[in-house]
Design a protein around this motif. Structure first.
Motif, PDB file in Angstrom:
ATOM      1  N   PRO A  48       9.483  11.150  24.952  1.00 51.46           N
ATOM      2  CA  PRO A  48       9.123  10.784  23.572  1.00 51.46           C
ATOM      3  C   PRO A  48      10.314  10.566  22.656  1.00 51.46           C
ATOM      4  CG  PRO A  48       8.746  13.125  23.941  1.00 51.46           C
ATOM      5  CD  PRO A  48       9.126  12.545  25.273  1.00 51.46           C
ATOM      6  N   THR A  49      11.521  10.937  23.102  1.00 53.51           N
ATOM      7  CA  THR A  49      12.719  10.726  22.280  1.00 53.51           C
ATOM      8  C   THR A  49      13.399   9.391  22.600  1.00 53.51           C
ATOM      9  OG1 THR A  49      14.244  11.834  23.818  1.00 53.51           O
ATOM     10  CG2 THR A  49      13.082  13.227  22.226  1.00 53.51           C
ATOM     11  N   ALA A  50      12.844   8.615  23.520  1.00 54.64           N
ATOM     12  CA  ALA A  50      13.432   7.321  23.873  1.00 54.64           C
ATOM     13  C   ALA A  50      13.478   6.410  22.652  1.00 54.64           C
ATOM     14  CB  ALA A  50      12.632   6.663  24.997  1.00 54.64           C
ATOM     15  N   GLY A  51      14.527   5.579  22.596  1.00 54.52           N
ATOM     16  CA  GLY A  51      14.826   4.813  21.388  1.00 54.52           C
ATOM     17  C   GLY A  51      13.736   3.897  20.881  1.00 54.52           C
ATOM     18  N   HIS A  52      12.938   3.280  21.786  1.00 51.20           N
ATOM     19  CA  HIS A  52      11.920   2.328  21.356  1.00 51.20           C
ATOM     20  C   HIS A  52      10.509   2.830  21.622  1.00 51.20           C
ATOM     21  CE1 HIS A  52      15.469  -0.454  21.815  1.00 51.20           C
ATOM     22  NE2 HIS A  52      15.067  -0.727  20.593  1.00 51.20           N
ATOM     23  N   HIS A  53      10.374   4.145  21.725  1.00 54.89           N
ATOM     24  CA  HIS A  53       9.045   4.739  21.907  1.00 54.89           C
ATOM     25  C   HIS A  53       8.428   5.088  20.564  1.00 54.89           C
ATOM     26  CE1 HIS A  53       6.324   8.252  22.177  1.00 54.89           C
ATOM     27  NE2 HIS A  53       5.863   7.614  23.242  1.00 54.89           N
ATOM     28  N   SER A  54       7.132   4.902  20.465  1.00 52.89           N
ATOM     29  CA  SER A  54       6.376   5.361  19.301  1.00 52.89           C
ATOM     30  C   SER A  54       4.959   5.679  19.764  1.00 52.89           C
ATOM     31  CB  SER A  54       6.336   4.288  18.202  1.00 52.89           C
ATOM     32  OG  SER A  54       5.519   3.195  18.601  1.00 52.89           O
ATOM     33  N   PRO A  55       4.278   6.624  19.105  1.00 54.98           N
ATOM     34  CA  PRO A  55       2.896   6.942  19.496  1.00 54.98           C
ATOM     35  C   PRO A  55       1.977   5.725  19.443  1.00 54.98           C
ATOM     36  CG  PRO A  55       3.773   8.636  18.035  1.00 54.98           C
ATOM     37  CD  PRO A  55       4.783   7.526  18.052  1.00 54.98           C
ATOM     38  N   ARG A  56       2.172   4.860  18.473  1.00 52.76           N
ATOM     39  CA  ARG A  56       1.330   3.671  18.353  1.00 52.76           C
ATOM     40  C   ARG A  56       1.546   2.731  19.543  1.00 52.76           C
ATOM     41  NH1 ARG A  56       1.271  -0.457  13.111  1.00 52.76           N
ATOM     42  NH2 ARG A  56      -0.314  -1.892  13.923  1.00 52.76           N
ATOM     43  N   ARG A  57       2.816   2.502  19.906  1.00 54.83           N
ATOM     44  CA  ARG A  57       3.093   1.633  21.051  1.00 54.83           C
ATOM     45  C   ARG A  57       2.561   2.259  22.338  1.00 54.83           C
ATOM     46  NH1 ARG A  57       8.976  -0.565  23.335  1.00 54.83           N
ATOM     47  NH2 ARG A  57       8.045  -1.844  25.017  1.00 54.83           N
ATOM     48  N   GLN A  58       2.696   3.579  22.457  1.00 51.28           N
ATOM     49  CA  GLN A  58       2.189   4.275  23.640  1.00 51.28           C
ATOM     50  C   GLN A  58       0.680   4.088  23.786  1.00 51.28           C
ATOM     51  OE1 GLN A  58       3.450   8.418  24.218  1.00 51.28           O
ATOM     52  NE2 GLN A  58       1.332   8.933  24.745  1.00 51.28           N
ATOM     53  N   ALA A  59      -0.036   4.272  22.699  1.00 51.52           N
ATOM     54  CA  ALA A  59      -1.495   4.132  22.754  1.00 51.52           C
ATOM     55  C   ALA A  59      -1.898   2.717  23.164  1.00 51.52           C
ATOM     56  CB  ALA A  59      -2.102   4.489  21.406  1.00 51.52           C
ATOM     57  N   ALA A  60      -1.184   1.719  22.637  1.00 50.29           N
ATOM     58  CA  ALA A  60      -1.498   0.336  22.975  1.00 50.29           C
ATOM     59  C   ALA A  60      -1.195   0.051  24.445  1.00 50.29           C
ATOM     60  CB  ALA A  60      -0.708  -0.609  22.077  1.00 50.29           C
ATOM     61  N   PHE A  61      -0.091   0.585  24.949  1.00 51.56           N
ATOM     62  CA  PHE A  61       0.278   0.362  26.343  1.00 51.56           C
ATOM     63  C   PHE A  61      -0.743   0.998  27.284  1.00 51.56           C
ATOM     64  CE2 PHE A  61       2.966   1.703  30.082  1.00 51.56           C
ATOM     65  CZ  PHE A  61       3.060   0.444  30.641  1.00 51.56           C
ATOM     66  N   VAL A  62      -1.154   2.218  26.965  1.00 53.07           N
ATOM     67  CA  VAL A  62      -2.167   2.890  27.792  1.00 53.07           C
ATOM     68  C   VAL A  62      -3.466   2.090  27.802  1.00 53.07           C
ATOM     69  CG1 VAL A  62      -3.613   4.958  27.992  1.00 53.07           C
ATOM     70  CG2 VAL A  62      -1.165   5.182  27.526  1.00 53.07           C
ATOM     71  N   LYS A  63      -3.840   1.532  26.674  1.00 48.41           N
ATOM     72  CA  LYS A  63      -5.046   0.709  26.603  1.00 48.41           C
ATOM     73  C   LYS A  63      -4.921  -0.516  27.517  1.00 48.41           C
ATOM     74  CE  LYS A  63      -8.136  -1.658  23.356  1.00 48.41           C
ATOM     75  NZ  LYS A  63      -8.388  -1.987  21.919  1.00 48.41           N
ATOM     76  N   HIS A  64      -3.741  -1.154  27.521  1.00 48.99           N
ATOM     77  CA  HIS A  64      -3.508  -2.296  28.410  1.00 48.99           C
ATOM     78  C   HIS A  64      -3.642  -1.883  29.874  1.00 48.99           C
ATOM     79  CE1 HIS A  64      -2.436  -4.941  25.197  1.00 48.99           C
ATOM     80  NE2 HIS A  64      -1.294  -4.336  24.904  1.00 48.99           N
ATOM     81  N   LEU A  65      -3.104  -0.709  30.222  1.00 45.51           N
ATOM     82  CA  LEU A  65      -3.191  -0.223  31.593  1.00 45.51           C
ATOM     83  C   LEU A  65      -4.643   0.031  31.991  1.00 45.51           C
ATOM     84  CD1 LEU A  65      -0.223   2.331  31.563  1.00 45.51           C
ATOM     85  CD2 LEU A  65      -0.275   0.182  32.833  1.00 45.51           C
ATOM     86  N   GLU A  66      -5.390   0.619  31.094  1.00 47.95           N
ATOM     87  CA  GLU A  66      -6.797   0.909  31.388  1.00 47.95           C
ATOM     88  C   GLU A  66      -7.599  -0.380  31.520  1.00 47.95           C
ATOM     89  OE1 GLU A  66      -7.055   5.307  29.236  1.00 47.95           O
ATOM     90  OE2 GLU A  66      -7.680   3.511  28.137  1.00 47.95           O
ATOM     91  N   GLN A  67      -7.300  -1.355  30.675  1.00 47.54           N
ATOM     92  CA  GLN A  67      -7.980  -2.642  30.777  1.00 47.54           C
ATOM     93  C   GLN A  67      -7.643  -3.360  32.083  1.00 47.54           C
ATOM     94  OE1 GLN A  67      -6.687  -4.507  27.124  1.00 47.54           O
ATOM     95  NE2 GLN A  67      -8.479  -3.784  25.967  1.00 47.54           N
ATOM     96  N   ALA A  68      -6.477  -3.038  32.641  1.00 53.58           N
ATOM     97  CA  ALA A  68      -6.074  -3.630  33.917  1.00 53.58           C
ATOM     98  C   ALA A  68      -6.677  -2.882  35.111  1.00 53.58           C
ATOM     99  CB  ALA A  68      -4.553  -3.647  34.028  1.00 53.58           C
ATOM    100  N   GLY A  69      -7.444  -1.822  34.833  1.00 57.64           N
ATOM    101  CA  GLY A  69      -8.156  -1.115  35.891  1.00 57.64           C
ATOM    102  C   GLY A  69      -7.543   0.189  36.344  1.00 57.64           C
ATOM    103  N   LEU A  70      -6.578   0.714  35.593  1.00 55.80           N
ATOM    104  CA  LEU A  70      -5.921   1.956  35.989  1.00 55.80           C
ATOM    105  C   LEU A  70      -6.499   3.155  35.257  1.00 55.80           C
ATOM    106  CD1 LEU A  70      -2.180   0.823  36.035  1.00 55.80           C
ATOM    107  CD2 LEU A  70      -3.776   0.934  37.944  1.00 55.80           C
TER     108      LEU A  70
END
Length: 329
Positions: A21-43
């Protein structure tokens, strides 16, 4: 060692996303969106965040049996830590590049667009990589690296780098820290032995790929899929000599000059009695003496097939010389 070429992996379903979570370009909002993309892809995604150095490796060891793939969310250092814990396992590693530099993701052509990356991860397209294996003075065990090792000024900059500054301004923090080199770092000469050939060096960079410091192409060859490394050594510090040799290097195909050398090797050591700082994949790793060879097992990574140059690459010497000349190395 001749690993198999790019191939589709059986489509994974259970994904463990390990996030720094301390990575330079990480944010909770971006994380939530990425997880949603993964779930939509069937994961089916399980999320775990790291809390301290070494925590990512602990998470892998505990939860690896429950996952079809592991997604490393962070920079090059976090990815290397996770990869080390996965070494020799059939479970593939995927990358979510949210660090400051993300050199490995650039090198492998991993999409920085999260939706496209999620589609790639779900596809199971893999390559088999051979990481590097680094041992430095006082290390209890070797450290895996996926991209590169820097010895000398490169190691000193990473050692001195402020984590807070890196979080605030990203990759530019390395340049800011490097400005202190001339007044603070003594630039000692040290030995670099490449496959039995000994050289005197002020800076040595050992790389699996082509890129250095982000999108800058320093090396001609990519050795991610073989047990070999590209080695750059800076021999002299005289400014006029460096400028003259850099210009010759830009305009011709000179791979070795009095000022610096580019060679290929499989085993690299820096014996030296005087400790010289070293870093790998953006993390400080101690001092010389050091020993580098290929890791004892390969790593399966989800990424595009190797059919194009590294993403967004820029020629390192051409960039530094304001696009003067034409480099062909």
């Amino acid at each position: 060692m001749h690993p198999p070429s790019s191939s589709p992996h059986p489509h994974p379903r259970r994904a463990l996303l390990i996030i720094n979570p301390t990575a330079g370009h990480h944010s909770p909002r971006r994380q939530a969106a990425f997880v949603k993309h993964l779930e939509q892809a069937g994961l089916d995604v399980r999320i775990m965040e790291t809390r301290y150095r070494g925590h990512a490796a602990e998470i892998v060891k505990i939860h690896l049996p429950e996952a079809d793939l592991i997604i490393a969310g962070g920079g090059d250092g976090t990815i290397a830590e996770i990869a080390h814990a996965m070494l020799g396992q059939p479970c593939p590693l995927a990358l979510w590049p949210v660090g400051s530099a993300n050199v490995l993701a650039l090198e492998l052509g991993v999409p920085f667009h999260d939706a496209r990356n999620a589609t790639l991860i779900a596809s199971g397209q893999t390559r088999t990589l051979w990481p590097g294996w680094l041992t430095t003075e006082g290390q209890a065990s070797p450290t895996l690296f996926l991209q590169m090792v820097g010895v000398g000024p490169d190691g000193w900059v990473v050692q001195q780098l402020s984590t807070a500054l890196k979080k605030r301004i990203g990759r530019a923090a390395y340049a800011v820290t490097a400005l202190r080199l001339l007044s603070t770092y003594p630039f000692p000469a040290f030995e670099t032995d490449v496959d039995g050939r000994c050289y005197q060096s002020r800076l040595t960079i050992i790389s699996k790929g082509q890129l250095y410091g982000g999108p800058f192409r320093l090396f001609r060859h990519n050795h991610h899929e073989e047990a070999a490394f590209s080695v750059f050594m800076l021999h002299r510090l005289h400014p006029l000599c460096l400028l003259k040799q850099a210009w010759a290097f830009l305009c011709r195909n000179d791979c070795t000059t009095p000022a610096f050398s580019f060679i290929r090797g499989r085993t690299i050591t820096c014996p030296g009695s005087q400790p010289v700082p070293a870093q790998s994949d953006g993390d400080f790793r101690g001092t010389t003496p050091l020993h580098i060879t290929s890791a004892p097992a390969p790593l399966t990574v989800i990424c595009p097939a190797r059919n194009q140059p590294p993403s967004g690459e820029r020629n390192f010497f051409r960039q530094c010389s304001l696009n003067i000349g034409k480099r062909r190395y």
